[in-house]
Design a protein around this motif. Structure first.
Motif, mmCIF file in Angstrom:
data_model
loop_
_atom_site.group_PDB
_atom_site.id
_atom_site.type_symbol
_atom_site.label_atom_id
_atom_site.label_comp_id
_atom_site.label_asym_id
_atom_site.label_seq_id
_atom_site.Cartn_x
_atom_site.Cartn_y
_atom_site.Cartn_z
ATOM 1 N N ASP A 178 0.869 -1.031 -0.211
ATOM 2 C CA ASP A 178 -0.021 -0.052 0.226
ATOM 3 C C ASP A 178 0.887 1.481 -0.108
ATOM 4 O O ASP A 178 2.049 1.147 -0.523
ATOM 5 C CB ASP A 178 -0.860 0.222 1.087
ATOM 6 C CG ASP A 178 -2.156 -0.967 1.129
ATOM 7 O OD1 ASP A 178 -2.933 -1.133 1.236
ATOM 8 O OD2 ASP A 178 -1.626 -2.063 1.345
ATOM 9 N N GLY A 179 0.431 2.304 0.493
ATOM 10 C CA GLY A 179 0.748 3.488 0.746
ATOM 11 C C GLY A 179 1.173 4.197 -0.525
ATOM 12 O O GLY A 179 0.998 3.879 -1.647
ATOM 13 N N PRO A 180 2.674 4.698 -0.588
ATOM 14 C CA PRO A 180 3.115 5.403 -1.750
ATOM 15 C C PRO A 180 3.322 4.309 -3.281
ATOM 16 O O PRO A 180 2.805 5.083 -3.995
ATOM 17 C CB PRO A 180 4.809 5.861 -1.823
ATOM 18 C CG PRO A 180 4.743 5.895 -0.023
ATOM 19 C CD PRO A 180 3.509 4.910 -0.054
ATOM 20 N N ALA A 181 3.736 3.595 -2.972
ATOM 21 C CA ALA A 181 3.429 2.548 -4.090
ATOM 22 C C ALA A 181 3.185 2.746 -5.043
ATOM 23 O O ALA A 181 1.664 2.468 -6.070
ATOM 24 C CB ALA A 181 4.502 1.336 -3.730
ATOM 25 N N LYS A 182 1.459 1.793 -4.212
ATOM 26 C CA LYS A 182 -0.152 1.986 -4.511
ATOM 27 C C LYS A 182 -0.833 3.359 -5.054
ATOM 28 O O LYS A 182 -0.943 3.138 -5.652
ATOM 29 C CB LYS A 182 -0.835 1.479 -3.333
ATOM 30 C CG LYS A 182 -2.312 1.458 -3.898
ATOM 31 C CD LYS A 182 -3.403 0.261 -2.757
ATOM 32 C CE LYS A 182 -4.724 0.228 -3.331
ATOM 33 N NZ LYS A 182 -4.697 0.902 -2.458
ATOM 34 N N ALA A 183 -0.828 4.366 -4.237
ATOM 35 C CA ALA A 183 -0.973 5.461 -4.478
ATOM 36 C C ALA A 183 -0.398 5.979 -6.131
ATOM 37 O O ALA A 183 -1.059 6.791 -6.870
ATOM 38 C CB ALA A 183 -0.421 6.942 -4.029
ATOM 39 N N ALA A 184 0.808 5.652 -6.375
ATOM 40 C CA ALA A 184 1.452 5.952 -7.350
ATOM 41 C C ALA A 184 0.832 5.203 -8.748
ATOM 42 O O ALA A 184 1.134 6.153 -10.354
ATOM 43 C CB ALA A 184 3.076 6.877 -7.138
ATOM 44 N N LEU A 191 1.039 -6.379 -5.648
ATOM 45 C CA LEU A 191 -0.455 -6.922 -7.023
ATOM 46 C C LEU A 191 -0.821 -8.581 -6.359
ATOM 47 O O LEU A 191 -2.302 -8.423 -7.059
ATOM 48 C CB LEU A 191 1.101 -8.068 -7.990
ATOM 49 C CG LEU A 191 1.965 -6.824 -9.201
ATOM 50 C CD1 LEU A 191 3.087 -7.654 -9.877
ATOM 51 C CD2 LEU A 191 0.574 -6.515 -10.037
ATOM 52 N N ALA A 192 -0.249 -8.975 -5.605
ATOM 53 C CA ALA A 192 -1.149 -9.733 -4.722
ATOM 54 C C ALA A 192 -2.036 -9.483 -4.223
ATOM 55 O O ALA A 192 -2.765 -10.060 -3.713
ATOM 56 C CB ALA A 192 0.219 -10.585 -4.061
ATOM 57 N N VAL A 193 -1.870 -7.792 -3.189
ATOM 58 C CA VAL A 193 -3.329 -7.557 -2.482
ATOM 59 C C VAL A 193 -4.261 -7.328 -3.486
ATOM 60 O O VAL A 193 -5.703 -7.176 -3.209
ATOM 61 C CB VAL A 193 -2.960 -7.418 -0.936
ATOM 62 C CG1 VAL A 193 -3.438 -6.336 -0.733
ATOM 63 C CG2 VAL A 193 -1.687 -7.684 -0.402
ATOM 64 N N HIS A 194 -3.718 -6.031 -4.120
ATOM 65 C CA HIS A 194 -4.314 -5.645 -5.332
ATOM 66 C C HIS A 194 -5.062 -5.759 -6.418
ATOM 67 O O HIS A 194 -5.198 -5.098 -7.104
ATOM 68 C CB HIS A 194 -4.033 -3.669 -4.975
ATOM 69 C CG HIS A 194 -4.419 -3.550 -3.444
ATOM 70 N ND1 HIS A 194 -4.871 -3.199 -2.412
ATOM 71 C CD2 HIS A 194 -2.991 -3.273 -3.173
ATOM 72 C CE1 HIS A 194 -4.474 -3.022 -1.340
ATOM 73 N NE2 HIS A 194 -3.575 -2.875 -1.453
ATOM 74 N N ALA A 206 -5.376 -4.501 -11.906
ATOM 75 C CA ALA A 206 -5.446 -4.791 -14.203
ATOM 76 C C ALA A 206 -6.946 -3.847 -13.907
ATOM 77 O O ALA A 206 -6.785 -3.953 -15.441
ATOM 78 C CB ALA A 206 -5.410 -5.999 -13.546
ATOM 79 N N LEU A 207 -7.953 -4.104 -13.760
ATOM 80 C CA LEU A 207 -9.062 -3.263 -13.853
ATOM 81 C C LEU A 207 -8.534 -2.009 -14.379
ATOM 82 O O LEU A 207 -8.910 -1.548 -15.464
ATOM 83 C CB LEU A 207 -10.038 -3.329 -12.994
ATOM 84 C CG LEU A 207 -11.075 -4.489 -12.740
ATOM 85 C CD1 LEU A 207 -11.872 -4.827 -11.375
ATOM 86 C CD2 LEU A 207 -11.494 -5.585 -13.732
#
Lengths: 428, 428
Positions: free
Chosen positions: A85-91, A110-113, A118-119
Motif C-alpha cells: 500500500d502507501g506511496p507505491a499503490k498511490a503512485a 500485486l498480490a493484494v491489489h 488490472a481493471l
C-alpha cells in the motif's frame, strides 16, 4: 523512428539503480531491438542526497512519487519502492488513471491489489507489467502468459525465495541449526527488514498468488494460500530427508482442483536428484506444467541488481515494442473468483516421531496410521538417545485430512516424547 | 470481439495433428486468452487418405501447400512439413508475399534461408515465428528475443537434440557401446530418416544458428558453425569422464568474440552435478547468459506432439494478440554479417591417449603438451591391457590451436597405440 519512450523511476534502491545502469549502458542495443530510444526523464526516492554511485543530475527529481507518476514527460512509471500500500499503490494508481504504462517489481502490491489495478490498467488501455515481481530475472510471467497460452495449466510450482533456499541449503552443507544460519543470513543482509516476509513464506506466497492467477484465469487471492514458513525446519529433518534421497525446499504449489484452487507455500520434500532438489543457495526455480507442453523448468537468479533490472527492462522493451496484453493474461473482467481448496490433493508424507523406548510404541503409531487409512511405504528407526528413538516414516499417498486425524490422535497413545513432524513429499 | 484468426496447416505429421487437437480442445481457453476465436480453415499433406486419428472433414483440403498458403481464407500459414527447401520454402514465400503470417517449426529452413525470409516478412509487415523450431516446448526464442532484450548476451548454450542426449545417457546407464544404442534408437523410431541430421549434430546446429542470430544481432550463419557429431563418443570416454565428475553432452555454444562469432556444436564434458550434467534422456536444455540477468536455464521436452504443438500455438496466440516483432529480434536489415571465429575461446580439455607400456612414454606426452604451452591440471593412468595403458589428462585452459599442434606432434613420439581423444570441457 518513433518518439523516445520516457521512463520515470520511483525507488532508487538496488533495482532502481540497476535499471538506470542498463538504460545508460545499453542505449544503442535497446534502440536496435525495440525501434525506440528509451530515456529516463525523472526519478524519485526518499533521500535525494544519498550517494548511489550513479549520476542523477540529468534526471528531474521528485520528492513525491505520485507527482513523478503524473509528470507529462513520463510515459512509463517504473515502480520500485515496494510495499503493498502507501506511496507505491498511490503512485501506481495515479499513473494508470492518467493512461500511463506501469512496470513494477512489487509482488506485495500485486498480490493484494492486483485485481483492482488490472481493471484500472485495462480500462485505460495501458500496460501493467511485473516480470520482476516473481523470481527476479527468470522469465516466468512471460512464459506462462504467452509461451504457454495454448495450454491448460495443470500445476505451477516454484522455489521463489532465495533467502529461504540459502538458509536451507546452508543448514545442510554446514550442518548448522536454523537459528545459527538465520543469524548468519541476517548479518549478510539477506533478510528483509521484517524477516517474517522471507522465512515465514509470505514473500514467496505473494509470488505464488500472482502465478496462480495467470495460470488458472482467476483473481489474485493471496489469502487463499496455505502458508507455512521454514522456521520449524530442523537440521535433523534435513539430514534424515537426505538419507532417504530427499531435500527440503520451501516450495510453492498451485493446482486447480474440483473443489477450487489449492495453493500452498510450505516446506516440502523433493527428490534430491530432481531439478528442484539440486537447487543450491539463493537461486530460484519455477516449474510450469501444461496439458500439451508437459513440464517446463526455469532456473535463474531470483533477486539482485542485474537480474531484477533485466526483468524490469524486459517489460519496458515490450512496451517500447508496442506489445499489448491483459495484465493477468486475459481481461481482468473475465477472471474468476475461485474458492480456496485446502489440501485436497493427496501426497505421500514424511513423518518424524520421537517415541519412548518401550515395547509396543511403534506398533501403536502404526496402528493409528492404519486406522486413518494411511499405509506406510518406508519406515526407519534411528538410534535412540535418553530413552527415546526417532522413527521416520514415508507414507503412501494420503490426504492431509487423514494425516491430521492420525496426528491428532497420536498424543493419546502416550508413546510420543515430542511433537511429530509431518512434511509433504511433492512429486516433481 | 474481432474476426476469427484462420489457420492453414501444411504438414499433418505428429506436430500438425497436435496443433489441430489443441485448436479443437482448447477453443474456449484460446479465445479467453487472445480475445479472438482461432479456427482452422484448410490443411495440406502428402496423403489425404491416411488415418491420422483426427477428423479432417471440416477443413478444406489442398494437395499443394503453396495453394494452401495462398488461400484467401487463411490468415496464418502454419508450416510443419520440414526441409530447408522444396515445398516448405515455396509455400512460406508464397504466404509472406501475400502478407500472411507464418508460423513454422522448420529449423533447417530458417538456418539456411532465415535472412531472406525475414526480409520478406518484414517488408510485408507480417510475423514469421518459429518458437517450435528450437527445443520444442521450451520458450527459448521468446525468452531470448523478449525477456532478455535489455541484455548484451554473453553466451548461448544448449543440449537441443533429444535423440543424441538419449543415446549418450543410455550408453552410460546401460554400459553399451555407441553402435548398439544407435541401433536401439533407430528401432524405437527416434532417428530422422537421415540419421546424420541427429547424430551428426546438424539438426542441433540449425537450432544453434537461429539462437546465435537473435542473441548477437547477426544474420543466421549455419555454415559458420563448427559441427562434430556424437558418432565417435566411446563408452570408455563416458566412463572415464564420469569417474572424474563429468558427463559428455552434445553441446552447442555460441559466443561473440573479438574475432567474430564462435559457434560450436560438439561433444563436450560438463560437470555431472550441473544442470546440463543432470539432463537425462531426450530432455532438452537451453542456457542463456546476459550481462545483467546472469544465467537463465530453461529445461523441457524438445520434441513430441504436445510440446512442439504447444510452441506452435504459443506463436499463433501471439499473432492473435497482435504482437508484432522483428523476426530475429531486430529488423533484419540491421542484422550484421559476423565472421566465423573458429575456437578462439580457450577452455580446459579432456584428453585420452593409449600409450605403449614402456618407460618414458608418459614423459614424452607431457613434454609435448608443455612445449605447446599446455599445462596439466589432472592426470590419471588406468590399468594397462595388452601392452598399452589409457592415460587421462585434464588440461588447464588452452586454445584449440595449441592443443591441435600438440596432438599433431603426438604420433611422432612413437608411444601412441591409438588415436588420441580430445574433448572440450565447457564451463557451465
Amino acid at each position: 523512428m518513433t518518439e523516445p519512450l520516457r521512463l520515470g523511476i520511483a525507488g532508487l534502491g538496488t533495482v532502481g539503480i540497476g535499471v538506470i545502469k542498463i538504460v545508460q549502458k545499453q542505449a544503442e542495443l535497446l534502440t536496435a531491438r525495440t525501434g525506440r530510444q528509451i530515456t529516463i526523464t525523472a526519478v524519485s526516492a526518499r533521500s535525494r542526497d544519498k550517494d548511489r554511485g550513479v549520476n542523477l543530475s540529468k534526471f528531474a527529481w521528485e520528492d513525491d512519487p505520485v507527482a513523478l507518476a503524473k509528470r507529462d514527460d513520463v510515459d512509463v512509471f517504473v515502480e520500485l519502492m515496494g510495499g503493498s500500500d502507501g506511496p507505491a499503490k498511490a503512485a501506481t494508481e495515479a499513473a494508470l488513471a492518467l493512461g500511463k504504462h506501469v512496470v513494477t517489481a512489487n509482488k506485495a502490491m500485486l498480490a493484494v491489489h492486483g485485481q483492482a489495478l488490472a481493471l484500472e490498467a485495462e480500462a485505460h488501455g495501458v500496460q501493467l507489467r511485473f516480470e520482476a515481481a516473481v523470481a527476479g530475472g527468470i522469465p516466468v510471467i512471460k512464459s506462462l502468459t504467452e509461451s504457454l497460452a495454448a495450454n491448460q495449466i495443470t500445476r505451477v510450482m516454484g522455489v521463489m525465495n532465495g533467502t529461504c533456499n540459502y538458509i536451507l541449503t546452508r543448514m545442510e552443507s554446514a550442518g548448522l541449526p536454523y537459528e545459527t544460519v538465520f543469524d548468519e543470513a541476517n548479518a549478510l543482509g539477506y533478510l528483509e527488514a521484517d524477516p517474517t516476509l522471507d522465512v515465514g513464506g509470505i514473500d514467496a506466497g505473494h509470488k505464488l498468488a500472482i502465478l496462480a492467477s495467470i495460470a488458472y484465469g482467476t483473481q489474485v487471492d493471496f489469502n487463499g494460500i496455505e502458508i507455512e514458513g521454514i522456521e520449524r525446519v530442523s537440521i535433523e529433518d534435513i539430514r534424515y530427508a537426505g538419507d532417504m534421497g530427499y531435500r527440503i525446499k520451501l516450495l510453492g504449489v498451485a493446482q486447480m482442483t474440483g473443489r477450487g484452487m489449492e495453493s500452498r507455500m510450505s516446506p516440502c520434500l523433493v527428490p534430491a536428484n530432481s531439478p528442484l532438489g539440486t537447487l543450491e543457495g539463493p537461486t530460484n526455480m519455477c516449474i510450469l506444467e501444461g496439458d500439451s507442453v508437459g513440464q517446463i523448468v526455469l532456473r535463474g537468479a531470483g533477486a539482485g541488481e542485474g537480474p531484477t533490472a533485466s526483468a524490469v527492462m524486459g517489460d519496458v522493451c515490450d512496451i517500447a515494442r508496442g506489445i499489448n496484453l491483459p495484465v493477468f493474461g486475459q481481461p481482468s473482467t473475465t477472471l474468476r473468483q475461485a474458492p480456496a481448496a485446502r489440501s485436497t490433493v493427496a501426497a505421500p508424507y514424511y513423518l518424524r516421531m520421537e517415541l519412548a523406548d518401550k515395547p509396543g510404541a511403534l506398533a501403536k503409531v502404526a496402528t493409528l496410521l492404519g486406522e486413518a487409512g494411511i499405509s506406510i511405504d518406508r519406515m526407519r528407526q534411528t538410534g535412540h538417545t535418553e530413552g527415546s528413538a526417532s522413527v521416520l516414516i514415508v507414507t503412501h499417498r494420503c490426504t492431509r485430512d487423514a494425516l491430521d486425524s492420525a496426528l491428532d490422535a497420536m498424543p493419546g497413545t502416550g508413546v510420543l516424547t515430542g511433537t511429530p513432524v509431518a512434511l509433504r513429499i511433492e512429486k516433481v
